[in-house]
Design a protein around this motif. Sequence first.
Motif, PDB file in Angstrom:
ATOM      1  N   ILE A 251       3.463 -30.437  55.230  1.00 61.31           N
ATOM      2  CA  ILE A 251       2.514 -29.234  54.358  1.00 61.31           C
ATOM      3  C   ILE A 251       1.244 -29.901  54.139  1.00 61.31           C
ATOM      4  O   ILE A 251       1.091 -31.101  54.235  1.00 61.31           O
ATOM      5  CB  ILE A 251       3.436 -28.920  53.181  1.00 61.31           C
ATOM      6  CG1 ILE A 251       3.593 -30.276  52.226  1.00 61.31           C
ATOM      7  CG2 ILE A 251       4.555 -27.972  53.271  1.00 61.31           C
ATOM      8  CD1 ILE A 251       3.909 -29.963  50.840  1.00 61.31           C
TER       9      ILE A 251
ATOM     10  N   LEU B 101      -1.354 -30.645  51.613  1.00 65.01           N
ATOM     11  CA  LEU B 101      -1.039 -31.047  50.282  1.00 65.01           C
ATOM     12  C   LEU B 101      -2.099 -29.931  49.495  1.00 65.01           C
ATOM     13  O   LEU B 101      -3.389 -30.476  49.644  1.00 65.01           O
ATOM     14  CB  LEU B 101      -0.752 -32.209  49.872  1.00 65.01           C
ATOM     15  CG  LEU B 101      -0.610 -32.351  48.303  1.00 65.01           C
ATOM     16  CD1 LEU B 101       0.727 -31.926  47.906  1.00 65.01           C
ATOM     17  CD2 LEU B 101      -0.533 -33.718  47.771  1.00 65.01           C
ATOM     18  N   GLU B 102      -1.964 -29.006  48.483  1.00 58.76           N
ATOM     19  CA  GLU B 102      -2.782 -28.407  48.144  1.00 58.76           C
ATOM     20  C   GLU B 102      -2.745 -28.409  46.421  1.00 58.76           C
ATOM     21  O   GLU B 102      -3.759 -28.257  45.602  1.00 58.76           O
ATOM     22  CB  GLU B 102      -2.849 -27.039  48.535  1.00 58.76           C
ATOM     23  CG  GLU B 102      -3.705 -26.640  49.761  1.00 58.76           C
ATOM     24  CD  GLU B 102      -3.534 -25.328  50.322  1.00 58.76           C
ATOM     25  OE1 GLU B 102      -2.980 -24.422  49.759  1.00 58.76           O
ATOM     26  OE2 GLU B 102      -4.024 -25.232  51.411  1.00 58.76           O
ATOM     27  N   GLU B 103      -1.661 -28.839  46.118  1.00 58.41           N
ATOM     28  CA  GLU B 103      -1.249 -28.609  44.517  1.00 58.41           C
ATOM     29  C   GLU B 103       0.017 -29.497  44.184  1.00 58.41           C
ATOM     30  O   GLU B 103       0.871 -29.681  45.194  1.00 58.41           O
ATOM     31  CB  GLU B 103      -1.006 -27.457  43.927  1.00 58.41           C
ATOM     32  CG  GLU B 103       0.057 -26.467  44.587  1.00 58.41           C
ATOM     33  CD  GLU B 103       0.127 -25.347  44.166  1.00 58.41           C
ATOM     34  OE1 GLU B 103      -0.540 -24.711  43.169  1.00 58.41           O
ATOM     35  OE2 GLU B 103       1.248 -24.295  44.402  1.00 58.41           O
TER      36      GLU B 103
ATOM     37  N   GLN C  91       3.792 -28.728  45.054  1.00 62.46           N
ATOM     38  CA  GLN C  91       4.590 -28.755  46.276  1.00 62.46           C
ATOM     39  C   GLN C  91       5.412 -29.871  46.554  1.00 62.46           C
ATOM     40  O   GLN C  91       6.241 -29.918  47.508  1.00 62.46           O
ATOM     41  CB  GLN C  91       3.701 -28.570  47.485  1.00 62.46           C
ATOM     42  CG  GLN C  91       2.507 -27.338  47.510  1.00 62.46           C
ATOM     43  CD  GLN C  91       1.381 -27.612  48.245  1.00 62.46           C
ATOM     44  OE1 GLN C  91       0.467 -28.260  48.346  1.00 62.46           O
ATOM     45  NE2 GLN C  91       1.655 -26.780  49.606  1.00 62.46           N
TER      46      GLN C  91
ATOM     47  N   HIS D   9       9.139 -30.782  48.792  1.00 65.96           N
ATOM     48  CA  HIS D   9       9.196 -31.301  49.998  1.00 65.96           C
ATOM     49  C   HIS D   9       9.964 -32.500  50.125  1.00 65.96           C
ATOM     50  O   HIS D   9      10.529 -32.981  51.176  1.00 65.96           O
ATOM     51  CB  HIS D   9       7.645 -31.743  50.305  1.00 65.96           C
ATOM     52  CG  HIS D   9       7.215 -31.538  51.853  1.00 65.96           C
ATOM     53  ND1 HIS D   9       7.602 -30.434  52.844  1.00 65.96           N
ATOM     54  CD2 HIS D   9       6.707 -32.444  52.778  1.00 65.96           C
ATOM     55  CE1 HIS D   9       7.278 -30.726  53.926  1.00 65.96           C
ATOM     56  NE2 HIS D   9       6.722 -31.910  54.125  1.00 65.96           N
TER      57      HIS D   9
ATOM     58  N   LEU E 267       3.126 -35.278  53.927  1.00 68.96           N
ATOM     59  CA  LEU E 267       2.367 -34.536  53.402  1.00 68.96           C
ATOM     60  C   LEU E 267       0.676 -34.822  53.875  1.00 68.96           C
ATOM     61  O   LEU E 267       0.440 -35.841  53.989  1.00 68.96           O
ATOM     62  CB  LEU E 267       2.284 -35.104  51.807  1.00 68.96           C
ATOM     63  CG  LEU E 267       3.614 -35.059  51.129  1.00 68.96           C
ATOM     64  CD1 LEU E 267       3.308 -35.756  49.887  1.00 68.96           C
ATOM     65  CD2 LEU E 267       3.798 -33.592  50.812  1.00 68.96           C
TER      66      LEU E 267
END
Length: 389
Positions: free
Chosen positions: A133, A135-137, A140, A144, A157
């Motif tokens: 993924i 990573l945006e926040e 998450q 994961h 990540l």
Amino acid sequence: MIDVKETYDALMASGVDMFTGVPDSLLKNICAYITDTAPREKHIIAANEGNAVGIAAGHYLATGKPALVYMQNSGLGNTVNPLLSLADEKVYSIPMVLMIGWRGEPGVHDEPQHVKQGEVTLALLDAMQIPYIILEEVAQIPAHVALAMQRKAPVALVIRKGTFGSYKLKNARSNDNPLSREEAMKLVVDHLHTTDIIVSTTGKLSRELFEYREAAHPSPLTSHPSPLTSHPSPSTLHSHDFLTVGSMGHSSSIALGIALEKPGRRVFCFDGDGAFIMHAGALGIVASMKPHNFFHILFNNNAHESVGGQPTVGYEIDATAMAKASGYQHVIRAATRQEMLTALQQLEHLEGPVLLELRVKIDSRDDLGRPTTTPIENKEAFMQFLGGM
């Protein structure tokens, strides 16, 4: 931006309490927080990224818990073998969480050595069948990590530039060596002959070398000085230097390949402690070939300074003893200006392979620029200087 404390806490709450890897500039804030926060036995700055995957595997085998392995995307190359032949679910099925700094992300300006890596990062993860993924926040992270444990395999990540909020390393390394790397580099360059060749390592050292040449005598890459003096000024041109902007840890091998083909020319490898440690096995290969014209100059500040100042084991190992045991003909260590000058005078009378370790302080200019020539321009001018074109 994501808070580094919240990231660390989320990883810990998800069962990740072991951290290992190689520092990256995009990860410097989270790496700094880990360095300041994690117990020493729970955070290992590895020699290279494959080494870190091995540590993570050992941790899982002993505890049943996944570790975090952090790296720049360039380090994925060092991990392909252990990820696929050790951690993969078709082999030992070992979960771990990879945190990968996405240098050279398409559409984001970066240095040329990162462009191809950036283009293929996600495709490489896809090819290795590693779920990832971007990573945006923090929210998450738990799912994961749970996926890694469910699959019993690595997950990743991917970290974009600017993902993490600022954090300054509190437990930063320091030493009392009097000269900076740049000052020491200038002393070495000032003692070179016009026919001498330099292969300079990844990071700030190559940038400092480029700027020293440029400040002394900015010139077209295709020009060459007259080889009439044995010790030219720093106006010796860029074409004498191969700047290894990528391929961390491989400068000594590049220099060996040149030294064997140009036995009448002295070849100087300008190395850093992080790069030296990353592929230290090259010492034995260099020594086994007995290149009499090979001079290995190690600028050792005991830190990964170019990517945030994280510590190395540069002063915990004995680089000169390692080189001597590997078969180098001569080894010298110097820290003061006078010691360095004396050592450089000694080099005039020594046959290689020689290791000269220069212990320097952790310091670099805030206004340090980057090479204004492309890697292709550097290569072509360098080959012309070697007589290879």
